[in-house]
Design a protein around this motif. Structure first.
Motif, short mmCIF file in Angstrom:
data_model
loop_
_atom_site.label_atom_id
_atom_site.label_comp_id
_atom_site.label_asym_id
_atom_site.label_seq_id
_atom_site.Cartn_x
_atom_site.Cartn_y
_atom_site.Cartn_z
N THR A 229 -44.34 -72.22 -27.92
CA THR A 229 -44.35 -73.68 -27.88
C THR A 229 -45.62 -74.25 -28.49
O THR A 229 -45.57 -75.19 -29.29
CB THR A 229 -44.16 -74.17 -26.43
OG1 THR A 229 -42.82 -73.88 -26.04
CG2 THR A 229 -44.40 -75.66 -26.29
N GLN B 185 -45.57 -71.87 -18.37
CA GLN B 185 -45.68 -72.80 -19.50
C GLN B 185 -47.05 -72.78 -20.18
O GLN B 185 -47.15 -72.95 -21.38
CB GLN B 185 -45.26 -74.20 -19.07
CG GLN B 185 -43.74 -74.25 -19.01
CD GLN B 185 -43.16 -75.56 -18.54
OE1 GLN B 185 -43.86 -76.56 -18.48
NE2 GLN B 185 -41.89 -75.53 -18.20
N ARG C 174 -27.03 -78.13 -30.42
CA ARG C 174 -27.02 -78.12 -28.95
C ARG C 174 -26.77 -79.55 -28.45
O ARG C 174 -27.53 -80.48 -28.81
CB ARG C 174 -28.37 -77.65 -28.40
CG ARG C 174 -28.65 -76.18 -28.57
CD ARG C 174 -30.02 -75.79 -28.00
NE ARG C 174 -31.11 -76.46 -28.68
CZ ARG C 174 -31.84 -77.43 -28.18
NH1 ARG C 174 -31.63 -77.87 -26.95
NH2 ARG C 174 -32.81 -77.98 -28.87
N LYS D 64 -33.47 -72.09 -35.90
CA LYS D 64 -33.61 -70.64 -35.70
C LYS D 64 -32.73 -70.22 -34.54
O LYS D 64 -32.40 -71.03 -33.66
CB LYS D 64 -35.06 -70.28 -35.37
CG LYS D 64 -35.99 -70.46 -36.53
CD LYS D 64 -37.38 -70.00 -36.13
CE LYS D 64 -38.41 -70.42 -37.14
NZ LYS D 64 -39.77 -70.37 -36.61
N ASP E 10 -28.84 -81.37 -34.61
CA ASP E 10 -28.87 -80.06 -33.92
C ASP E 10 -27.47 -79.75 -33.43
O ASP E 10 -26.63 -80.66 -33.37
CB ASP E 10 -29.85 -80.09 -32.73
CG ASP E 10 -30.37 -78.69 -32.37
OD1 ASP E 10 -29.55 -77.84 -32.00
OD2 ASP E 10 -31.58 -78.47 -32.46
N GLN F 228 -20.87 -76.49 -41.33
CA GLN F 228 -22.17 -77.18 -41.26
C GLN F 228 -22.72 -77.44 -42.65
O GLN F 228 -23.24 -78.53 -42.93
CB GLN F 228 -23.16 -76.31 -40.50
CG GLN F 228 -23.05 -76.39 -39.00
CD GLN F 228 -24.35 -75.91 -38.38
OE1 GLN F 228 -24.57 -74.70 -38.25
NE2 GLN F 228 -25.21 -76.83 -38.01
N GLY G 127 -31.42 -72.25 -23.33
CA GLY G 127 -31.83 -73.46 -24.04
C GLY G 127 -31.82 -73.30 -25.55
O GLY G 127 -32.09 -74.23 -26.29
N ARG H 32 -39.80 -68.69 -20.94
CA ARG H 32 -40.28 -70.04 -21.25
C ARG H 32 -39.84 -71.09 -20.24
O ARG H 32 -40.46 -72.13 -20.13
CB ARG H 32 -39.82 -70.44 -22.65
CG ARG H 32 -40.33 -69.50 -23.70
CD ARG H 32 -39.76 -69.82 -25.06
NE ARG H 32 -40.47 -70.89 -25.72
CZ ARG H 32 -40.07 -71.43 -26.86
NH1 ARG H 32 -38.97 -71.03 -27.43
NH2 ARG H 32 -40.76 -72.40 -27.41
N GLY I 18 -35.65 -78.45 -31.92
CA GLY I 18 -36.32 -77.71 -30.84
C GLY I 18 -37.74 -78.24 -30.70
O GLY I 18 -38.01 -79.41 -30.96
N VAL I 19 -38.66 -77.36 -30.33
CA VAL I 19 -40.04 -77.81 -30.09
C VAL I 19 -40.66 -78.36 -31.38
O VAL I 19 -41.13 -79.50 -31.43
CB VAL I 19 -40.89 -76.64 -29.53
CG1 VAL I 19 -42.34 -77.08 -29.36
CG2 VAL I 19 -40.32 -76.13 -28.22
P1 NAD Z 1 -35.82 -72.28 -31.94
O1 NAD Z 1 -37.11 -72.17 -32.68
O2 NAD Z 1 -35.10 -71.02 -31.58
O3 NAD Z 1 -34.80 -73.18 -32.81
C1 NAD Z 1 -35.14 -74.46 -33.26
C2 NAD Z 1 -33.94 -75.38 -33.15
O4 NAD Z 1 -32.95 -75.01 -34.10
C3 NAD Z 1 -33.25 -75.37 -31.79
O5 NAD Z 1 -33.23 -76.69 -31.28
C4 NAD Z 1 -31.84 -74.89 -32.11
O6 NAD Z 1 -30.85 -75.49 -31.28
C5 NAD Z 1 -31.69 -75.33 -33.56
N1 NAD Z 1 -30.61 -74.62 -34.30
C6 NAD Z 1 -30.34 -73.29 -34.30
N2 NAD Z 1 -29.27 -73.05 -35.09
C7 NAD Z 1 -28.88 -74.24 -35.61
C8 NAD Z 1 -27.85 -74.62 -36.50
N3 NAD Z 1 -26.99 -73.75 -37.01
N4 NAD Z 1 -27.75 -75.94 -36.81
C9 NAD Z 1 -28.60 -76.86 -36.31
N5 NAD Z 1 -29.61 -76.55 -35.46
C10 NAD Z 1 -29.74 -75.25 -35.10
O7 NAD Z 1 -35.97 -73.14 -30.63
P2 NAD Z 1 -37.28 -73.63 -29.87
O8 NAD Z 1 -37.90 -74.74 -30.59
O9 NAD Z 1 -38.13 -72.46 -29.55
O10 NAD Z 1 -36.66 -74.23 -28.53
C11 NAD Z 1 -35.33 -73.97 -28.13
C12 NAD Z 1 -35.05 -74.59 -26.80
O11 NAD Z 1 -35.88 -74.09 -25.79
C13 NAD Z 1 -35.15 -76.09 -26.75
O12 NAD Z 1 -34.07 -76.55 -25.99
C14 NAD Z 1 -36.41 -76.34 -26.02
O13 NAD Z 1 -36.44 -77.57 -25.36
C15 NAD Z 1 -36.35 -75.19 -25.04
N6 NAD Z 1 -37.68 -74.89 -24.50
C16 NAD Z 1 -37.86 -75.04 -23.18
C17 NAD Z 1 -39.09 -74.80 -22.64
C18 NAD Z 1 -39.32 -74.97 -21.19
O14 NAD Z 1 -38.37 -75.13 -20.45
N7 NAD Z 1 -40.54 -74.95 -20.76
C19 NAD Z 1 -40.14 -74.40 -23.45
C20 NAD Z 1 -39.91 -74.23 -24.80
C21 NAD Z 1 -38.67 -74.48 -25.33
#
Ligand code: NAD
Length: 403
Positions: A135, A129, A201, A260, A199, A241, A228, A123, A178-179
């Motif tokens: 995403t 992308q 992170r 997640k 979050d 938490q 990420g 990703r 996240g997204v």
């Molecule tokens: P995901 O679906 O795995 O998780 C969703 C969110 O849940 C994340 O932000 C994660 O930090 C949070 N989370 C997990 N455990 C937690 C806890 N115990 N307490 C609170 N929050 C918790 O993640 P996602 O939406 O697929 O994206 C994850 C990361 O990847 C993000 O930083 C996003 O910006 C990045 N990302 C980057 C790109 C890119 O660079 N093009 C594309 C997609 C996603």
């Protein structure tokens, strides 16, 4: 037309309304290849057969699509019946959730079908992308979560000042920024709610604030893992938490959870005790609900539960299929982009030196190639042919054989 024929079937999973390719996606593909669509495949997403025909596809029976295609684009992992109908050498490409479908992946490998999973697209690679279906579908789910919450809530989202009094805006907290979480925050903000993100992170603070939301600092300050994503919390951190959220969440009218961790069960963040402390009428939408657990205790994917205290808990693990037209349009773009990378000179080619190709293949030629899936199936790692191995090293038995 020469080269691989692309096929699309109607999805069979209960509640699934998306389709792997929309008519616009067909238009993009049909200039260079034959596209077969099962009759009625796009109906539940709002795309009639006539739109596919106009876009250049051949609309035909399910069995003709399966028999006639080289590459099958799907939304969800094929079921046993479909796997049984596939033949060696065919390619299946979709959101296969390989870690949750180990039996199906093993069956695809046994049939020598090549399986390509969108979940394995790297990703962070900028050229990938346009292929990032996680995403695109999280975007649809995050938006839809707010609509579902607004529908279940008995309150206005924006502040309303009227002759009949002033209604305070709804307060929305999104746990997991996240997204999907960031889209939910932005959508709730546009509806006029007061929005807050949470979050583990550290980088998420800036992302949450950039959509105009307040950030709730977690007591787990260093929760970032690799790529990420968040890392899995320890049992102590998770308890910590749950305790802090029990206090923080009581002030909100709507709680949307999206937390997640890839390849792990979703963390249980809203305990039954916390639910018991929420105000009647509070709405919880749990986007993490599913086979990997959920963020809210007792949430069931696809179900709406009202607790004795009047708290509404909505299990919403597959909300993208609730927005089938837009989600399918975005997914179709992802399919076309990934196919564009995998089909060169009219042939389906997997180049092991291409970062995308090297990542997305789950199984091929009868072998499971994804290290993550091999690990989940307790299979030994694949040793590259040019890697030195114990059998390459001269030893006494080799010498004895040479003699
Ligand atoms: P995901 O679906 O795995 O998780 C969703 C969110 O849940 C994340 O932000 C994660 O930090 C949070 N989370 C997990 N455990 C937690 C806890 N115990 N307490 C609170 N929050 C918790 O993640 P996602 O939406 O697929 O994206 C994850 C990361 O990847 C993000 O930083 C996003 O910006 C990045 N990302 C980057 C790109 C890119 O660079 N093009 C594309 C997609 C996603």
């Amino acid at each position: 037309m020469t080269g691989p024929v692309v096929g699309v079937l109607a999805e069979t999973a209960v509640r699934e309304r998306r389709v792997a390719l929309d008519p616009d996606g067909v238009t993009r593909l049909a200039a260079t290849r034959t596209v077969l669509i099962e009759k009625g495949a796009g109906e539940r997403a709002g795309f009639p057969d006539s739109a596919y025909t106009a876009a250049g596809a051949t609309v035909t029976s399910r069995s003709d699509v399966v028999a006639g295609c080289d590459v099958l684009a799907v939304v969800r992992c094929p079921d046993d019946k479909l796997i049984a109908a596939l033949r060696a050498g065919q390619v299946v490409l979709g959101l296969l959730e390989p870690l949750d479908h180990l039996e199906q992946i093993s069956a695809l490998a046994a049939k020598k079908v090549t399986a390509i999973a969108f979940e394995l697209v790297p990703r962070t690679l900028s050229r990938a992308q346009s292929m990032d279906a996680l995403t695109s579908q999280s975007t649809a789910a995050g938006y839809r979560a707010v609509i579902v919450a607004a529908e279940a809530s008995g309150r206005f989202f924006p502040m309303m000042t009227t002759a009949a009094g002033t209604a305070r805006p709804t307060s929305v907290v999104v746990v997991g920024a996240g997204v999907a979480g960031l889209v939910a925050l932005g959508t709730a903000k546009r509806l006029g709610a007061v929005v807050t993100g949470y979050d583990v992170r550290p980088a998420s603070r800036g992302e949450v604030e950039s959509v105009g939301a307040a950030f709730l600092t977690s007591s787990v300050a260093q929760g970032a893992g690799q790529g990420g994503y968040a890392r899995a919390m320890t049992a102590d951190e998770l308890r910590q938490q749950q305790d802090e959220l029990a206090d923080l969440l009581t002030t909100f009218n709507v709680i949307i959870t999206t937390a997640k961790v890839p390849g792990r069960p979703s963390p249980l963040l809203v305990s039954a005790d916390t639910l018991g402390r929420l105000k009647p009428g509070t709405v919880c939408v749990d986007l993490a609900a599913g086979v990997r657990g959920g963020n809210v205790e007792g949430s069931v994917d696809g179900e709406k539960i009202v607790t004795r205290a009047g708290v509404i808990v909505i299990g919403a693990g597959d909300l993208a299929s609730d927005l089938p037209t837009s989600a399918s349009q975005m997914y179709g773009r992802n399919v076309v982009a990934l196919l564009g990378s995998l089909i060169t000179d009219n042939a389906f080619t997997i180049d092991p030196n291409d970062d995308v190709h090297a990542s997305v293949v789950v199984c091929r030629d009868g072998e499971i190639t994804s290290p993550m899936v091999r690990g989940a199936l307790s299979l030994p790692p694949i040793v590259p042919p040019d890697a030195p191995s114990s059998t390459d090293a001269p030893n006494s038995s080799d010498k004895a054989a040479d003699a």
